[in-house]
Design an enzyme around this catalytic site. Structure first.
Site, PDB file in Angstrom:
ATOM      1  N   THR A  11       0.645  -1.221  -0.169  1.00 56.25           N
ATOM      2  CA  THR A  11       0.170  -0.109   0.050  1.00 56.25           C
ATOM      3  C   THR A  11       0.790   1.156   0.110  1.00 56.25           C
ATOM      4  OG1 THR A  11      -1.693  -1.100   1.167  1.00 56.25           O
ATOM      5  CG2 THR A  11      -1.877   1.150   1.333  1.00 56.25           C
ATOM      6  N   ILE A  12       1.657   1.358   0.881  1.00 59.57           N
ATOM      7  CA  ILE A  12       2.745   2.632   0.940  1.00 59.57           C
ATOM      8  C   ILE A  12       3.741   2.417  -0.052  1.00 59.57           C
ATOM      9  CG2 ILE A  12       4.252   4.012   2.623  1.00 59.57           C
ATOM     10  CD1 ILE A  12       1.214   3.951   3.310  1.00 59.57           C
ATOM     11  N   GLY A 110       4.933   2.186  11.270  1.00 59.86           N
ATOM     12  CA  GLY A 110       4.287   1.148  11.941  1.00 59.86           C
ATOM     13  C   GLY A 110       5.391   0.388  12.992  1.00 59.86           C
ATOM     14  N   SER A 138       3.539   7.706  11.646  1.00 56.08           N
ATOM     15  CA  SER A 138       2.369   7.209  11.018  1.00 56.08           C
ATOM     16  C   SER A 138       1.390   8.092  10.386  1.00 56.08           C
ATOM     17  CB  SER A 138       1.506   6.513  12.044  1.00 56.08           C
ATOM     18  OG  SER A 138       0.632   7.277  12.849  1.00 56.08           O
ATOM     19  N   CYS A 139       0.462   7.476   9.436  1.00 54.20           N
ATOM     20  CA  CYS A 139      -0.687   8.618   9.154  1.00 54.20           C
ATOM     21  C   CYS A 139      -1.326   9.271   9.824  1.00 54.20           C
ATOM     22  CB  CYS A 139      -1.423   7.496   8.045  1.00 54.20           C
ATOM     23  SG  CYS A 139      -2.208   6.268   8.994  1.00 54.20           S
ATOM     24  N   ASN A 140      -2.033   8.881  10.976  1.00 49.77           N
ATOM     25  CA  ASN A 140      -2.606   9.759  12.010  1.00 49.77           C
ATOM     26  C   ASN A 140      -1.705  10.870  12.475  1.00 49.77           C
ATOM     27  OD1 ASN A 140      -5.278   8.844  11.944  1.00 49.77           O
ATOM     28  ND2 ASN A 140      -4.430   6.929  12.616  1.00 49.77           N
ATOM     29  N   ARG A 167      -9.966   3.987  10.202  1.00 42.56           N
ATOM     30  CA  ARG A 167     -10.761   2.985   9.220  1.00 42.56           C
ATOM     31  C   ARG A 167     -10.221   1.763   9.594  1.00 42.56           C
ATOM     32  NH1 ARG A 167      -6.109   1.369   9.401  1.00 42.56           N
ATOM     33  NH2 ARG A 167      -4.346   1.308   7.770  1.00 42.56           N
ATOM     34  N   HIS A 193      -1.196   7.595  19.826  1.00 40.89           N
ATOM     35  CA  HIS A 193      -1.067   8.425  18.784  1.00 40.89           C
ATOM     36  C   HIS A 193      -0.406   9.745  19.340  1.00 40.89           C
ATOM     37  CE1 HIS A 193      -4.093   5.563  17.481  1.00 40.89           C
ATOM     38  NE2 HIS A 193      -3.588   5.669  16.356  1.00 40.89           N
ATOM     39  N   HIS A 219      -9.284   8.034   7.621  1.00 44.32           N
ATOM     40  CA  HIS A 219      -9.530   8.179   9.155  1.00 44.32           C
ATOM     41  C   HIS A 219     -10.158   9.487   9.338  1.00 44.32           C
ATOM     42  CE1 HIS A 219      -6.492   5.100  10.097  1.00 44.32           C
ATOM     43  NE2 HIS A 219      -5.314   5.939   9.406  1.00 44.32           N
ATOM     44  N   GLN A 300      -5.147   7.566   4.726  1.00 40.54           N
ATOM     45  CA  GLN A 300      -4.064   6.716   5.372  1.00 40.54           C
ATOM     46  C   GLN A 300      -3.098   6.227   4.322  1.00 40.54           C
ATOM     47  OE1 GLN A 300      -7.002   5.695   5.029  1.00 40.54           O
ATOM     48  NE2 GLN A 300      -6.978   3.788   4.215  1.00 40.54           N
TER      49      GLN A 300
END
Ligand code: NAD
Length: 336
Positions: A11-12, A110, A138-140, A167, A193, A219, A300
């Site tokens: 994905t990334i 991660g 991370s994305c968040n 999500r 987070h 998200h 994300q």
């Protein structure tokens, strides 16, 4: 020209690979896959040199008709920097391999913060000095750092409180959930987070609470920031509107959620319908006394991609941060 490899074309990784290939000062040497699935076939179809992430799986690739250009070791011999996009936790295991080749590495969110010399966000983190490795948060955390950095600079953040509705899984992750519930995850508060944001913004007080919802697209963050001063709502809207990686969704657009946002991204020609920017509902930005409220969505799969490009430059060149961000924005077409 910085020669870049991507270890883990998922994905990334596939998005980082495309972004690297679009940079005038970078060469994408190759990408790795752990197994010869559709992603491996697509990488070759896109013209990328494919390497086997795991040595003894070369036969599997050959049997599938996807003869790799070599193994991870071969790729590491040919690059100046490796971007680790392997599943969570595998990056830490890969660290020794990168070290044995003396190859600078970028890791993803991660991994634990101690996987790298420093954590990174192009807007929020300071000079990375002579770091040999970086970890893109991370994305968040990327979405929160981009928002809190300008607020703290302009008004001072006394305390940020954020509820993250995450999500359940990415669109291709059929084994994730929940499928019919909204669950606290983790049920303990605050969630991890906030501390992750503090790896790039150590002086900003931020508490986060997280839930997981049966959605795959984005998200959603419900944000409340107590500021040290009392700016007007209009001033805050202007401040955030001037940030290149924040997209203020105009009320007139009638975009009510992730579905319409992704639809819009696809309509304007974004690859894979990607939204690299935080998407902040402009009319949600409101200040009551010293309390700021807003809603934002974070894609994300995409928001960390430009950060990886800037992390590569931060690790391997002397290009100033603003110049790197401007170049990344221009080459990818960031700024809606
Ligand atoms: P993914 O599962 O989609 O992709 C991982 C890829 O790594 C796969 O293509 C797989 O073939 C490959 N791989 C498996 N074992 C490997 C190994 N031993 N060595 C190298 N590659 C291997 O994962 P992802 O969602 O892209 O996540 C990658 C990292 O990015 C994780 O740290 C994750 O936490 C982080 N991240 C993910 C998201 C997201 O929403 N997906 C957002 C931000 C950060």
């Amino acid at each position: 020209m910085t020669r870049v490899g991507v270890n883990g074309y998922g994905t990334i990784g596939k998005r980082v690979a495309d972004a690297v290939a679009a940079q005038p000062d970078m060469e994408l040497v190759g990408v790795t896959k752990a197994s010869p699935n559709y992603g491996a076939e697509a990488a070759i179809r896109r013209g990328y040199d494919l390497y086997a992430a795991i040595d003894d799986r070369v036969d599997e690739f050959e049997t599938a008709g996807l003869t790799p250009s070599g193994t991870l070791d071969d790729l590491l011999r040919a690059v100046d920097v490796i971007v680790d996009c392997a599943p969570s936790g595998i990056g830490a295991r890969n660290r020794a391999i990168y070290a044995s080749h003396d190859t600078p590495a970028i890791y993803q969110g991660g991994e634990d913060a101690d996987v790298a010399d420093a954590s990174f966000n192009a807007r929020a983190s300071g000079d990375v000095g002579d770091a040999d490795s970086l970890r893109v948060v991370s994305c968040n955390s990327t979405g929160l750092s981009r928002l809190l950095a300008p607020l703290d600079e302009a008004y001072g953040v006394e305390k940020a409180r954020v509820t993250l509705v995450r999500r359940g899984g990415d669109p291709s992750e059929t084994d994730r959930g929940p499928i019919n519930d909204v669950v606290p995850d983790p049920a303990t508060v605050p969630s991890h987070h906030g501390p992750d944001v503090n790896t790039v913004l150590p002086n900003v007080a931020v508490d986060t609470a997280a839930l997981k919802a049966p959605v795959t697209a984005m998200h959603t963050h419900s944000v409340n920031v107590t500021l040290e001063t009392e700016p007007s709502t209009a001033t805050v809207r202007r401040l955030l509107g001037d940030e290149t990686r924040l997209f203020l969704i105009p009320e007139v657009a009638n975009i009510d959620g992730a579905g319409a946002l992704k639809d819009y991204a696809a309509d304007v020609g974004r690859p894979r319908g990607d939204l690299w920017e935080n998407c902040v509902w402009e009319e949600s930005i409101s200040v009551q006394g010293r309390d700021l409220y807003l809603f934002q969505n974070v894609h994300q799969e995409a928001d960390v991609v430009p950060e990886n490009i800037d992390a590569i430059r931060a690790l391997t060149t002397d290009i100033p941060r603003e110049e790197s961000v401007a170049l990344t924005n221009e080459t990818l077409g960031i700024g809606l």
